[in-house]
Design a protein around this motif. Structure first.
Motif, PDB file in Angstrom:
ATOM      1  N   ARG A  51      -4.063   5.532   1.983  1.00 50.25           N
ATOM      2  CA  ARG A  51      -4.832   6.457   2.798  1.00 50.25           C
ATOM      3  C   ARG A  51      -6.340   6.182   2.660  1.00 50.25           C
ATOM      4  NH1 ARG A  51      -3.233  11.278   5.055  1.00 50.25           N
ATOM      5  NH2 ARG A  51      -1.248  11.543   4.037  1.00 50.25           N
ATOM      6  N   PHE A 111     -19.726  -0.553  12.290  1.00 50.62           N
ATOM      7  CA  PHE A 111     -19.945  -1.754  13.097  1.00 50.62           C
ATOM      8  C   PHE A 111     -20.087  -1.407  14.582  1.00 50.62           C
ATOM      9  CE2 PHE A 111     -17.923  -5.140  15.700  1.00 50.62           C
ATOM     10  CZ  PHE A 111     -18.854  -6.143  15.502  1.00 50.62           C
ATOM     11  N   PHE A 112     -19.251  -0.501  15.056  1.00 54.45           N
ATOM     12  CA  PHE A 112     -19.262  -0.235  16.493  1.00 54.45           C
ATOM     13  C   PHE A 112     -20.347   0.749  16.917  1.00 54.45           C
ATOM     14  CE2 PHE A 112     -14.921  -1.946  16.078  1.00 54.45           C
ATOM     15  CZ  PHE A 112     -15.047  -2.962  17.013  1.00 54.45           C
ATOM     16  N   THR A 113     -20.902   1.488  15.979  1.00 60.65           N
ATOM     17  CA  THR A 113     -21.956   2.411  16.393  1.00 60.65           C
ATOM     18  C   THR A 113     -23.349   1.936  15.993  1.00 60.65           C
ATOM     19  OG1 THR A 113     -21.456   3.654  14.397  1.00 60.65           O
ATOM     20  CG2 THR A 113     -20.656   4.578  16.469  1.00 60.65           C
ATOM     21  N   GLU A 168       0.498   5.989  -1.881  1.00 62.45           N
ATOM     22  CA  GLU A 168       0.214   6.480  -0.541  1.00 62.45           C
ATOM     23  C   GLU A 168      -1.233   6.949  -0.445  1.00 62.45           C
ATOM     24  OE1 GLU A 168       2.251  10.013   1.617  1.00 62.45           O
ATOM     25  OE2 GLU A 168       3.527   8.232   1.711  1.00 62.45           O
ATOM     26  N   ALA A 200     -15.367  -0.074  10.410  1.00 64.68           N
ATOM     27  CA  ALA A 200     -15.294  -0.337  11.850  1.00 64.68           C
ATOM     28  C   ALA A 200     -16.222   0.611  12.604  1.00 64.68           C
ATOM     29  CB  ALA A 200     -13.863  -0.193  12.336  1.00 64.68           C
ATOM     30  N   ALA A 201     -16.201   1.877  12.209  1.00 63.95           N
ATOM     31  CA  ALA A 201     -17.032   2.861  12.912  1.00 63.95           C
ATOM     32  C   ALA A 201     -18.503   2.496  12.791  1.00 63.95           C
ATOM     33  CB  ALA A 201     -16.775   4.250  12.350  1.00 63.95           C
ATOM     34  N   VAL A 239     -11.546   1.187   5.750  1.00 61.07           N
ATOM     35  CA  VAL A 239     -11.554   0.166   6.808  1.00 61.07           C
ATOM     36  C   VAL A 239     -12.039   0.776   8.117  1.00 61.07           C
ATOM     37  CG1 VAL A 239     -10.123  -1.369   8.195  1.00 61.07           C
ATOM     38  CG2 VAL A 239      -9.756  -1.222   5.730  1.00 61.07           C
ATOM     39  N   LEU A 240     -11.508   1.948   8.438  1.00 62.22           N
ATOM     40  CA  LEU A 240     -11.914   2.578   9.699  1.00 62.22           C
ATOM     41  C   LEU A 240     -13.388   2.969   9.673  1.00 62.22           C
ATOM     42  CD1 LEU A 240      -8.815   4.744  10.641  1.00 62.22           C
ATOM     43  CD2 LEU A 240      -9.640   2.671  11.743  1.00 62.22           C
ATOM     44  N   LEU A 241     -13.876   3.373   8.508  1.00 64.70           N
ATOM     45  CA  LEU A 241     -15.297   3.722   8.430  1.00 64.70           C
ATOM     46  C   LEU A 241     -16.170   2.497   8.654  1.00 64.70           C
ATOM     47  CD1 LEU A 241     -15.616   6.315   5.533  1.00 64.70           C
ATOM     48  CD2 LEU A 241     -16.285   6.594   7.930  1.00 64.70           C
ATOM     49  N   ILE A 244      -7.263   2.795   4.273  1.00 63.97           N
ATOM     50  CA  ILE A 244      -7.330   2.911   5.735  1.00 63.97           C
ATOM     51  C   ILE A 244      -8.615   3.613   6.150  1.00 63.97           C
ATOM     52  CG2 ILE A 244      -6.296   4.122   7.703  1.00 63.97           C
ATOM     53  CD1 ILE A 244      -3.582   3.459   6.540  1.00 63.97           C
ATOM     54  N   LEU A 245      -8.956   4.663   5.415  1.00 63.26           N
ATOM     55  CA  LEU A 245     -10.169   5.401   5.755  1.00 63.26           C
ATOM     56  C   LEU A 245     -11.396   4.503   5.624  1.00 63.26           C
ATOM     57  CD1 LEU A 245     -11.090   8.227   6.600  1.00 63.26           C
ATOM     58  CD2 LEU A 245     -11.589   8.682   4.197  1.00 63.26           C
TER      59      LEU A 245
END
Lengths: 453, 314, 292
Positions: free
Chosen positions: C24, C37-39, C20, C34-35, C30-32, C27-28
């Motif tokens: 966790r 890329f988008f900013t 787990e 993405a963050a 991957v989201l980072l 996921i963090l």
């Protein structure tokens, strides 16, 4: 830096406008007012209103007392000539107040003349007609009617870096045939591996083609009956193939004129020569002031020595504009008089359309001196300072060969079709047959008979 | 577009109607609703319907906006259909849709699932950053990407120390447009999918409890099927929006406010080019052709979706 | 929610914990990514706006050296016209939003809360027109507005946007859910119809009105195609039309990215600030149109 330097150069007329610069009411980019005198007129140019500053300065120098009597509004609908045409068409369609005078290369003169939207200036031209050179006349007239004041002549001119040519053993006057030019290009490449004798990218501009095509004064895209000559006249194939070979042989740096890489290409010495038009006189001093004295001028090689780049810019006068008289007075004084023609050449290198001005400037060019009332900064941007004594000789000699391609009223649309069809061939992405047939078919279907308005 | 909330309340209305009203009441009652809708409807007729019909008429002429004109029948439509640029721009627009929609929806859904996952942290921060590009205008985004992909003084080539012509190479340039569309568009669908996931949460949990399924099984067997209507709806809406694509490719691939080359242009460029050439008849015909295409495609898509999702809709 | 979480924690076996923790972390990460890329593009825009126009050519990818406001000065203090264009954009977007929301709200009320002949037919007809892309109308609109002498004005950029059928639809959907009883009660109390609309309906519909207002404002702020045809003079040009046209005033043709980025920052910053303050409202307004 560059924008800063222009501020000081803008001379007399600007002071008033500059005061209000930071306030909201300032005439902004694309439109600028020189509100001084009682004779207003509005002029449209391409490339930004600064393009007109030089002419205002020339006028002020040639006619110091009269400069203040005009109130000139300069508007620039866009960076390219085509955007001026678009804006004029939309102004005609929308019934807005028309500009008093519009600068356009001769390319679009047939379209607007055939539409009947240009004022017949024949009577006003009477006093200047005898002094007009044949070249000046060919730019002023459409179908025997005087429709515009020639503002410059885009004479085919070869600019080259003399030291680089010497090192490669190239003598431009000895380059005569297309094969000579190819050989010179290759000799240049082997002498200077990081530099090129010319540049031609994936999206050449229409003038790259039309400068070559204008070599023949009997060549047309379409006939009066609406039939097209592109697949039937071998000269189209000849020109396109030649340019294709330049690009594919590697003698051309693969970037296009006016692309963001163009000016750096000159600055960094990667472009060592350019087969282009005489307006380039004024751009090299701005592109790379530090290379002063390194560049020399020749006529185009024999295989394509006649012609021009779109003729040249013409000031045309739309019918029904409110201040045609004022605009005409200004333009005729600047470009049809001897004083105006000489001064505008001295400051900016434009080539006048009158015999009197032309003969004077030939003398002046053989021994370049700094005009009395010029600032350092102005002086350093003049062709005389940059290229040195006698620089006009090859250009004036080439004027003998000046002729305008026979553009028809659909020329603006034809330019786009030609680029779309021929660019892929030149850059190696389609065949010559596809280019010729595609161009012919598109013009037949999309334009039809250009004379059937 | 459910009708569920639209049920009138006849009993109440009837009761209200019977109550004795002010003297001019009955007449006023009749006129009032028209007064409320009139400003909108009349403006709409003037702004939308009038010009639409006028454009339809124009499309059968060779009018340039001034001077005289001739009726030319279907000439404008026929020449446009014969013009390969028309088909090229149609192909381009279809490409822009297909190339950006699938990855964008995938990324949006994936991120929505991750952000909703119970293992995710800093949810609010990620929600904000993913949605942020929506606040950047298309033109602005295109200019930023133009600066990024520039050949000699571009940011990317600066990092790489190379001179790759991202925006002038006809094979690379369309992908730069696709990248902008994904970059700007993901946040929108991400938020919508998040909302969708929230609304089906309960069902998921219930189903999961019954099934005793693990995470992946839950995703494939329950979440995705439940999300299918929203996903399909998203594809249709995104398709319609993409047919109206204009700013991104033209600002990114055109120079100094000019249009992109036909080889990478969306279909709307032909409308604009014809207007700028003063060919109003041809421009109008092109616009109506575009309308027919969108209408047919939307109809087909809704048919497909209707037959596929009938079961899951209430 | 809380129920299930505790349920899962309870059933989770101790040996699953490392797995787990690994998920966790994944996921963090991957989201980072993405963050970033988008900013990133927004940050690049901000950073490059602090370079001079020459500096951005010689140093496109590094940090500004030196940091300078010269691009902002060139854009907003000189004769580039960005200030004027910005104000034009604000006027156009605001006026359009106010009129559009007012017209839509009135009509939505009419369609939602009254029975009258032709109601459903008119509403259905309006919805059907959403199929017609507004771009189809441009040739017709151009010539009609030209005959009215409106080309090259701010008005011509506002008028075509004041009857948004989408806005009408969203607001009506919301108003349908408002209770009829309150309206009836007000009528019995003798309130005029317009009074009811202003004093009762508008406040109750405030959430949908403000949500749609935001959507509408953003789309007007973004507008490009129509303004680029009808607004070509600097007096009326909105900032989105001017930005791509900023070129070297001396040479022409060459875009001045320092000034452009400075203009982009100024055109974007208000949106981002408003977004950061009202982000929940804005994200909810987005879902209004879709998940219904």
């Amino acid at each position: 830096m560059r924008t800063k330097s222009t501020l000081t150069r803008r001379g007399l007329l600007r002071t008033g406008a500059a005061l209000g610069a930071a306030t909201l009411a300032t005439p902004a980019l694309m439109r600028r007012s020189y509100a001084q005198g009682a004779k207003p007129f509005e002029v449209w140019v391409w490339g930004g209103p600064d393009r007109f500053d030089g002419r205002l300065n020339s006028f002020a120098q040639a006619y110091p007392e009269e400069a203040g009597t005009f109130d000139v509004t300069v508007r620039s609908p866009g960076a390219h000539g085509a955007e001026v045409w678009q804006a004029l068409r939309l102004a005609l369609a929308s019934g807005q107040t028309l500009p008093d005078v519009v600068m356009s290369n001769y390319i679009a003169v047939p379209e607007f003349a055939e539409l009947g939207v240009l004022t017949d200036m024949s009577d006003r031209f009477a006093e200047f007609e005898d002094d007009l050179t044949p070249a000046g006349r060919s730019l002023s007239v459409y179908n025997d009617m005087f429709v515009g004041v020639p503002a410059n002549h885009n004479i085919k001119t070869w600019f080259y870096n003399a030291a680089k040519f010497d090192a490669a053993g190239i003598d431009p006057t000895a380059v005569r045939t297309a094969a000579d030019f190819m050989a010179a290009g290759q000799a240049y490449r082997s002498a200077h591996p990081d530099s090129y004798i010319m540049n031609l990218g994936d999206t050449p501009i229409h003038y790259n083609y039309f400068m070559m095509l204008s070599h023949w004064n009997d060549l047309t895209l379409a006939n009066r009956d609406g039939s097209y000559n592109i697949t039937s006249d071998p000269r189209f194939a000849e020109v396109f193939q030649l340019m294709h070979d330049w690009r594919q042989s590697g003698i051309a740096m693969p970037i296009d004129d006016w692309s963001p890489d163009w000016q750096p290409g000159f600055q960094e010495g990667r472009i060592g020569s350019s087969l282009i038009a005489s307006w380039m006189l004024g751009f090299l001093p701005r592109f790379m002031p530090e290379q002063r004295g390194e560049w020399e001028i020749a006529a185009w090689p024999d295989f394509s020595h006649r012609g021009s780049e779109g003729g040249g810019p013409v000031f045309m006068f739309p019918n029904g504009a409110p201040n045609t008289d004022n605009a005409w007075e200004f333009m005729s004084k600047l470009h049809l008089s001897t004083e105006g023609g000489v001064i505008d050449w001295q400051t900016r290198g434009t080539i006048p359309g009158t015999t009197s001005a032309l003969s004077q400037l030939q003398e002046l060019a053989s021994n370049v001196t700094r005009p009395a009332d010029m600032t350092d900064e102005q002086w350093q941007l003049t062709p005389g300072y940059y290229y040195g004594d006698g620089f006009m000789d090859p250009i004036i000699a080439a004027m003998e060969d000046f002729q305008v391609f026979q553009y028809d009223p659909a020329a603006p649309a034809q330019l786009d079709i030609m680029r779309r069809r021929v660019n892929p061939y030149v850059s190696g992405n389609s065949t010559l047959e596809e280019a010729l047939e595609g161009m012919q078919a598109d013009m037949e279907r999309q334009i039809g008979n250009p004379y059937a308005v | 577009m459910t009708q569920a909330t639209d049920i009138p309340k006849p009993a109440l209305r009837a009761a209200a109607a019977e109550t004795p009203a002010a003297p001019r009441g009955a007449w006023m009652r009749k006129v009032t609703p028209y007064l409320f809708i009139a400003p909108f409807v009349i403006s709409f007729l003037l702004i939308f319907v009038g010009p639409a019909l006028y454009a339809l008429g124009l499309s059968f002429t060779n009018y340039r906006g001034f001077g005289s004109f001739r009726w030319v029948g279907f000439y404008n439509y026929v020449t446009m259909l014969q013009y390969d640029a028309f088909w090229i721009t149609l192909r381009n627009t279809a490409f822009y849709w297909v190339a950006h929609a699938a990855p964008m929806m995938g990324i949006a859904l994936g991120l929505a699932l991750l952000v909703r996952s119970r293992l995710a942290r800093y949810r609010r921060f990620f929600k904000t950053t993913i949605f942020l590009p929506q606040m950047i205008a298309s033109v602005t985004a295109a200019l930023v990407f133009q600066n990024f992909f520039g050949t000699t003084s571009g940011v990317l080539n600066g990092f790489l120390g190379m001179e790759i012509p991202w925006l002038t190479d006809p094979d690379l340039a369309p992908w730069a447009v696709v990248l902008i569309l994904i970059w700007r568009g993901t946040g929108y669908w991400f938020v919508i999918f998040l909302a969708g996931l929230t609304s089906i949460d309960l069902e998921i949990e219930e189903a999961a409890k019954m099934d005793g399924a693990n995470g992946w099984q839950r995703l494939w067997r329950i979440t995705l099927p439940l999300m299918k209507p929203i996903l399909l709806f998203a594809f249709v809406v995104d398709m319609v929006v993409t047919w109206r694509l204009f700013a991104e490719p033209n600002v990114l691939l055109g120079r100094a406010g000019t249009l992109a080359p036909i080889e990478q242009a969306p279909v709307l460029n032909l409308v604009v080019e014809n207007i700028r050439a003063g060919q109003f008849g041809q421009a109008a015909a092109t616009g109506w052709l575009l309308f027919i295409i969108i209408a047919v495609l939307t109809f087909v898509m809704f048919k497909l979706i209707g037959s596929k999702t009938r079961g899951s809709e209430r | 929610m809380t129920d299930t979480t505790t349920h899962q924690t309870q059933t989770a076996l101790p040996e699953e914990m490392p797995a787990e923790r690994r998920s966790r972390t994944i996921i963090l990460i991957v989201l980072l990514i993405a963050a970033i890329f988008f900013t990133y593009p927004t940050i690049q825009m901000l950073v490059n706006s602090f370079k001079s126009n020459d500096g951005i050519i010689s140093n496109p990818s590094g940090l500004p050296d030196p940091w300078t406001l010269s691009s902002y000065a060139d854009g907003f203090l000189g004769d580039r016209g960005l200030t004027r264009a910005l104000i034009n954009s604000i006027i156009i977007s605001t006026t359009s939003t106010v009129i559009a929301v007012a017209l839509s709200a009135m009509a939505a009320y009419g369609f939602a809360k009254f029975q009258f002949r032709g109601r459903d037919l008119i509403f259905a007809a309006l919805l059907t027109t959403m199929m017609v892309p507004p771009e189809v109308l441009i040739p017709g609109q151009y010539l009609i507005f030209a005959r009215l002498g409106l080309i090259e004005t701010l008005t011509v950029q506002i008028i075509p946007t004041v009857t948004p059928v989408l806005g009408l639809f969203l607001i009506r959907q919301y108003m349908l859910s408002l209770p009829d009883e309150i309206i009836e009660a007000a009528r019995i109390d003798g309130a005029s119809e317009f009074m009811i609309f202003r004093r009762i309906i508008l406040p109750m519909a405030a959430p949908v009105l403000s949500a749609y207002a935001i959507l509408h404002f953003l789309s007007e702020w973004n507008a490009y195609l129509w303004p680029s045809i009808v607004a070509t003079t600097p007096e009326v040009k909105p900032i989105m039309v001017l930005l791509p046209q900023l070129v070297d005033q001396e040479v022409g043709f060459l875009p001045v990215y320092g000034t452009i980025m400075a203009g982009c920052v100024v055109a974007t910053l208000p949106m981002v600030i408003v977004f950061l303050i009202f982000q929940d409202k804005i994200m909810n307004s987005i879902t209004l149109g879709a998940v219904k």
